[in-house]
Design an enzyme around this catalytic site. Structure first.
Site, short mmCIF file in Angstrom:
data_model
loop_
_atom_site.label_atom_id
_atom_site.label_comp_id
_atom_site.label_asym_id
_atom_site.label_seq_id
_atom_site.Cartn_x
_atom_site.Cartn_y
_atom_site.Cartn_z
N HIS A 270 0.82 -1.22 0.00
CA HIS A 270 0.00 0.00 0.00
C HIS A 270 0.86 1.27 0.00
O HIS A 270 1.91 1.34 0.61
CB HIS A 270 -0.94 0.00 1.21
CG HIS A 270 -0.20 0.01 2.53
ND1 HIS A 270 0.21 1.17 3.13
CD2 HIS A 270 0.19 -1.00 3.34
CE1 HIS A 270 0.82 0.89 4.27
NE2 HIS A 270 0.82 -0.42 4.42
N ASP A 271 0.39 2.25 -0.72
CA ASP A 271 0.95 3.61 -0.74
C ASP A 271 2.37 3.69 -1.31
O ASP A 271 3.06 4.68 -1.11
CB ASP A 271 0.93 4.23 0.67
CG ASP A 271 -0.48 4.37 1.21
OD1 ASP A 271 -1.18 5.33 0.83
OD2 ASP A 271 -0.90 3.51 2.00
N GLY B 233 5.06 -0.97 2.79
CA GLY B 233 4.24 0.21 2.53
C GLY B 233 5.03 1.50 2.47
O GLY B 233 6.08 1.65 3.09
#
Length: 284
Positions: A120-121, A138
């Site tokens: 994520h991200d 992340g």
């Protein structure tokens, strides 16, 4: 018109561009956007919240847009945005952002090899190569034309500068500056990524300046602020000008050079072998 195998599942509300090919048992969820000319192979999954640009190839078993792997319950994950002409090989996983205001982003012309993972991200630039089993935690940021060797693992919030080369099985826990090579065994800087510099099209004078900047960073012996001031004074433009802003950012610290300085004290003497001297010889 798209060509969709009758055994594929394309949910109502999915957007499929012209010229898209979807193989058997692939799943494209409502809210996903697949741009023109993409190929989605058998058993690949494109989940809600994913936007694919044009001419991407997604191989068998890849899953794009999974919910972030986190102990926290994710109520409203953010989007996963993928550019154009990427090759995403078998069993690759790319996850959406943690929050609705975040974004996981992959640029264009990247190659993500078998079983690589983008959490994520993460933000990945253009022409990046992740070889087999690379693992990005992340909030990792990777610059254009970076190359990560097989099995490399990158700690969350680390940054990897453009045209950097990370050796296979490296454990990356600190930021990696642009243009350097990281040894997979030690995670240390072992010089410039000469092959990457050539492939990126840098001219002889630009390469010379990058080498001079490297000397200031790793060989000058100045404190960090002194090194940054020297970089600012010497390199106002060109690729070497990337170094100073990079070293002013991030909060993970920076990968160190493996080479031992002349006159270094002995670290250990074991079985009659001076390991410090041996390491210096290996560093060249």
């Amino acid at each position: 018109m798209p060509v969709i195998d009758p055994l594929a599942v394309v949910q109502p509300g999915a957007s499929i561009g012209p010229g898209v090919e979807v193989g058997p048992f692939a799943v494209i969820e409502a809210g996903a956007v697949v741009g023109p000319g993409c190929t989605i192979a058998s058993r690949a999954v494109v989940k809600s919240g994913v936007t694919l640009g044009a001419d991407n190839t997604v191989a068998e078993g890849a899953v794009l847009g999974g919910v972030p792997q986190h102990l926290q319950h994710i109520e409203s994950p953010g989007p996963l945005t993928i550019g154009d002409r990427n090759i995403i090989r078998e069993n690759v996983t790319l996850h959406r952002a943690m929050t609705a205001t975040g974004e996981t982003r992959v640029g264009s012309d990247c190659l993500l090899m078998v079983a690589s993972h983008v959490a994520h991200d993460c933000v990945i630039g253009n022409r990046v190569v992740l070889t087999n089993n690379v693992m990005l935690a992340g909030h990792v940021t990777i610059g254009d034309r970076a190359y990560l060797g097989g099995g490399a693992a990158v700690h969350q919030h680390c940054r990897i500068g453009r045209v950097a080369m990370v050796g296979g099985m490296a454990r990356v826990t600190q930021d990696i500056p642009p243009f350097v090579t990281i040894d997979g065994g030690t995670g240390s800087v072992v010089g410039l990524n000469k092959v990457g510099l050539r492939r990126a099209g840098l001219g002889l004078e630009e390469v010379r300046q990058v080498k001079a900047a490297y000397q200031i960073i790793y060989r000058s012996g100045l404190p960090l602020e002194g090194r940054l001031a020297a970089l600012d004074a010497a390199f106002a433009a060109g690729p070497a000008a990337d170094f100073a802003p990079f070293f002013r950012g991030g909060d993970r610290g920076f990968a160190r050079e493996r080479r031992m300085p002349p006159g270094a004290t002995l670290r250990v003497l074991r079985d009659g072998v001076d390991e410090t001297a041996a390491e210096a010889r290996r560093a060249g």
